[in-house]
Enzyme design. Structure first.
Site, PDB file in Angstrom:
ATOM      1  N   SER A 155       0.835  -1.211   0.000  1.00 25.06           N
ATOM      2  CA  SER A 155       0.000   0.000   0.000  1.00 25.06           C
ATOM      3  C   SER A 155       0.868   1.259   0.000  1.00 25.06           C
ATOM      4  CB  SER A 155      -0.878   0.002   1.250  1.00 25.06           C
ATOM      5  OG  SER A 155      -1.446   1.278   1.449  1.00 25.06           O
ATOM      6  N   TYR A 206      -2.192   5.690  -5.182  1.00 27.83           N
ATOM      7  CA  TYR A 206      -3.272   6.662  -5.351  1.00 27.83           C
ATOM      8  C   TYR A 206      -2.629   7.841  -6.066  1.00 27.83           C
ATOM      9  CZ  TYR A 206      -5.879   4.135  -1.699  1.00 27.83           C
ATOM     10  OH  TYR A 206      -6.540   3.192  -0.966  1.00 27.83           O
ATOM     11  N   THR A 261      -5.323   2.159  -7.650  1.00 27.04           N
ATOM     12  CA  THR A 261      -6.630   1.932  -7.017  1.00 27.04           C
ATOM     13  C   THR A 261      -7.607   2.982  -7.527  1.00 27.04           C
ATOM     14  OG1 THR A 261      -5.567   0.977  -5.099  1.00 27.04           O
ATOM     15  CG2 THR A 261      -7.824   1.737  -4.793  1.00 27.04           C
ATOM     16  N   LYS A 270      -7.136  -1.523  -9.880  1.00 25.27           N
ATOM     17  CA  LYS A 270      -7.773  -2.218  -8.750  1.00 25.27           C
ATOM     18  C   LYS A 270      -9.068  -1.503  -8.395  1.00 25.27           C
ATOM     19  CE  LYS A 270      -6.900  -3.532  -3.920  1.00 25.27           C
ATOM     20  NZ  LYS A 270      -7.689  -2.613  -3.112  1.00 25.27           N
ATOM     21  N   HIS A 322     -12.815  -3.044  -2.586  1.00 26.62           N
ATOM     22  CA  HIS A 322     -12.001  -2.484  -1.498  1.00 26.62           C
ATOM     23  C   HIS A 322     -12.388  -3.139  -0.158  1.00 26.62           C
ATOM     24  CE1 HIS A 322      -9.270   1.197  -1.324  1.00 26.62           C
ATOM     25  NE2 HIS A 322      -9.251   0.774  -0.070  1.00 26.62           N
TER      26      HIS A 322
HETATM   27  C1  LIG Z   1      -7.362  -2.157   6.845  1.00 25.06           C
HETATM   28  C2  LIG Z   1      -7.387  -2.142   5.361  1.00 25.06           C
HETATM   29  C3  LIG Z   1      -6.623  -1.220   4.680  1.00 25.06           C
HETATM   30  C4  LIG Z   1      -6.636  -1.189   3.282  1.00 25.06           C
HETATM   31  N1  LIG Z   1      -5.822  -0.318   2.642  1.00 25.06           N
HETATM   32  C5  LIG Z   1      -5.822  -0.300   1.292  1.00 25.06           C
HETATM   33  C6  LIG Z   1      -4.939   0.571   0.595  1.00 25.06           C
HETATM   34  O1  LIG Z   1      -4.161   1.300   1.185  1.00 25.06           O
HETATM   35  N2  LIG Z   1      -5.002   0.550  -0.760  1.00 25.06           N
HETATM   36  C7  LIG Z   1      -5.854  -0.252  -1.459  1.00 25.06           C
HETATM   37  O2  LIG Z   1      -5.882  -0.229  -2.681  1.00 25.06           O
HETATM   38  N3  LIG Z   1      -6.669  -1.121  -0.807  1.00 25.06           N
HETATM   39  C8  LIG Z   1      -6.668  -1.163   0.531  1.00 25.06           C
HETATM   40  N4  LIG Z   1      -7.481  -2.035   1.184  1.00 25.06           N
HETATM   41  C9  LIG Z   1      -8.332  -2.968   0.410  1.00 25.06           C
HETATM   42  C10 LIG Z   1      -7.604  -4.300   0.158  1.00 25.06           C
HETATM   43  O3  LIG Z   1      -6.553  -4.118  -0.756  1.00 25.06           O
HETATM   44  C11 LIG Z   1      -8.543  -5.351  -0.416  1.00 25.06           C
HETATM   45  O4  LIG Z   1      -9.197  -4.829  -1.545  1.00 25.06           O
HETATM   46  C12 LIG Z   1      -9.581  -5.905   0.555  1.00 25.06           C
HETATM   47  O5  LIG Z   1      -9.107  -5.879   1.873  1.00 25.06           O
HETATM   48  C13 LIG Z   1      -9.951  -7.318   0.182  1.00 25.06           C
HETATM   49  O6  LIG Z   1     -10.950  -7.823   1.009  1.00 25.06           O
HETATM   50  P1  LIG Z   1     -10.657  -8.808   2.254  1.00 25.06           P
HETATM   51  O7  LIG Z   1     -10.167  -7.949   3.358  1.00 25.06           O
HETATM   52  O8  LIG Z   1     -12.003  -9.401   2.515  1.00 25.06           O
HETATM   53  O9  LIG Z   1      -9.643  -9.832   1.809  1.00 25.06           O
HETATM   54  C14 LIG Z   1      -7.470  -2.087   2.567  1.00 25.06           C
HETATM   55  C15 LIG Z   1      -8.223  -3.029   3.265  1.00 25.06           C
HETATM   56  C16 LIG Z   1      -8.188  -3.067   4.642  1.00 25.06           C
HETATM   57  C17 LIG Z   1      -9.008  -4.111   5.362  1.00 25.06           C
END
Ligand SMILES: Cc1cc2nc3c(=O)[nH]c(=O)nc-3n(C[C@H](O)[C@H](O)[C@H](O)COP(=O)(O)O)c2cc1C
Length: 386
Positions: free
Chosen positions: A113, A138, A164, A252, A276
């Site tokens: 990230s 981003y 993203t 994404k 997300h």
């Molecule tokens: C705490 C947290 C922080 C996240 N931070 C980002 C991020 O910085 N950038 C991003 O593209 N997706 C982020 N995501 C989304 C994840 O990349 C992903 O799409 C998602 O967690 C997948 O679902 P799951 O948690 O059920 O496996 C985040 C998800 C969580 C839970």
């Protein structure tokens, strides 16, 4: 981080979540675990998997099962990869470094990230020399800030950029609003200058009024008040990225055939079907339900991956059966970290990997390539999506 003797050894991914719940403070737990608004999409991401039924074949030679596959032409040991999730040091003090080591041990891919609590250079340092690391991006209104991050990622050896696109503005996460969530000290967003402050919209307005210009990183990063450039469009954003980097570009957060077609048209190299993790627009369909129409729309021209709600080997199998080249895990990585750091993530990946092998053997598939839609019950609902 030692495992308390009272906590059982986890045997499935839900066990990691239950243990993490006991170890994390409310602020971190809520930030990691919850989703936007009523969390319909968060829950549906998982429930949608249980609506899909398997159609196993028997008397196939499954004495050897291989999960080997590839991402953008680079071989990996398993289609189970690591999604970008922000601020991993809240789960374990080694944070993203622990995750990077686990990815290397598994010879699988990790997406880092932008909002990591470890600098991107430090994370890729733990590569086994072969496993892929991609950098999640981003885009900011102040493009030089974005460009510098891209150049740093490229120099450090990241092999693709994951843009993203589902976050022009941040989703409304009620628990974070109630907790007034902030990244606790000593952690910081390590890919940005040390003096970066997380500013609210009103603080930002006050700083601007006091003569600090939009061109200073302090203002432009706008972390958590307004992450990204909400003005991004297809015609401007992908050509700009292409003008500053030769790295493959993965989008994404695509959920529709229309956007999938546009991604192909604009020369993107891959798509992660994702909502997300239910943290952005509540009420959108589960990622696994969106997957078939995206797969159909790209017609094999680029790779399609998915994330959201993967917790079992059969979930991975179902996603592959619907055309995903690989799946990415968000929260389970955080639960593994909270449970036992690097070792915890390794154990989590091992359990999911073993479950995938089991699902493959019981469905009669000895290789990843053998997994096709014929292994899913063709209900009218599924047929309408294929
Ligand atoms: C705490 C947290 C922080 C996240 N931070 C980002 C991020 O910085 N950038 C991003 O593209 N997706 C982020 N995501 C989304 C994840 O990349 C992903 O799409 C998602 O967690 C997948 O679902 P799951 O948690 O059920 O496996 C985040 C998800 C969580 C839970």
């Amino acid at each position: 981080m030692a495992v308390p003797p009272t906590v059982c050894r986890p045997v499935c991914l839900d066990d990691f979540e239950a243990i993490a719940r006991t170890k994390l403070g409310q602020n971190a737990w809520d930030y990691y675990a919850t989703g936007a608004n009523d969390m319909q999409t968060l829950h549906d991401n998982r429930e949608a998997f249980s609506r899909l039924r398997l159609r196993p074949r028997v008397l196939r030679d499954v004495s050897t099962v291989s999960t080997k596959t590839s991402l953008l032409g680079r071989s990996i040991a398993s289609p189970i990869c690591i999604a970008p999730s922000a601020m991993q040091c809240m789960a374990d003090s080694d944070g993203e470094e622990a995750t990077a080591k686990a990815a290397a041990a598994f010879d699988t891919a990790m997406v880092l990230s932008t909002y990591s609590t470890t600098a991107l250079e430090q994370v890729i340092h733990h590569s086994n020399g072969h496993n892929p690391y991609w950098f999640q991006l981003y885009l900011y209104q102040n493009r030089p800030v974005s460009q510098e991050l891209i150049q740093r990622a490229e120099r450090a050896g990241y092999q693709a950029l994951v843009l993203t696109v589902d976050t022009p503005v941040i989703g409304r996460r009620l628990a974070d609003a109630r907790n007034k969530f902030q990244l606790p000290r000593p952690w910081r967003l390590a890919n940005f200058p040390k003096d970066l402050r997380i500013v609210t919209a009103s603080e930002r307005a006050a700083l601007l009024a006091n003569g600090i210009t939009k061109d200073t990183p302090l203002i432009d990063n706008k972390i958590l008040s307004n992450r990204a450039d909400a003005g991004l469009t297809w015609t401007e954003c992908i050509p700009w990225l292409r003008s500053v980097t030769g790295l493959p570009i993965i989008l994404k957060g695509v959920l529709t055939r229309e956007d999938a077609e546009l991604a192909v048209l604009h020369g993107c190299n891959g798509i992660i079907v994702s909502n997300h993790g239910g943290r952005q627009l509540d009420g959108v369909l589960a990622a696994i339900d969106a997957l078939p129409e995206v797969v159909a729309a790209v017609r094999g021209q680029i790779e399609v991956y998915m994330d959201g709600g993967i917790r079992k080997g059969t979930d991975v199998f179902k996603a592959l059966a619907l055309g995903a080249k690989a799946v990415f895990l968000g929260r389970p990585v955080l639960w593994g970290l909270a449970y036992n750091g690097e070792q915890g993530v390794k154990e989590m990946l091992q359990i999911l990997h073993d479950e995938l092998e089991l699902a493959m053997a019981l469905c009669g598939c000895a290789t990843i390539e053998a997994i096709t839609p014929q292994y899913l019950q063709q209900t009218p609902e599924l047929k309408s999506r294929l």
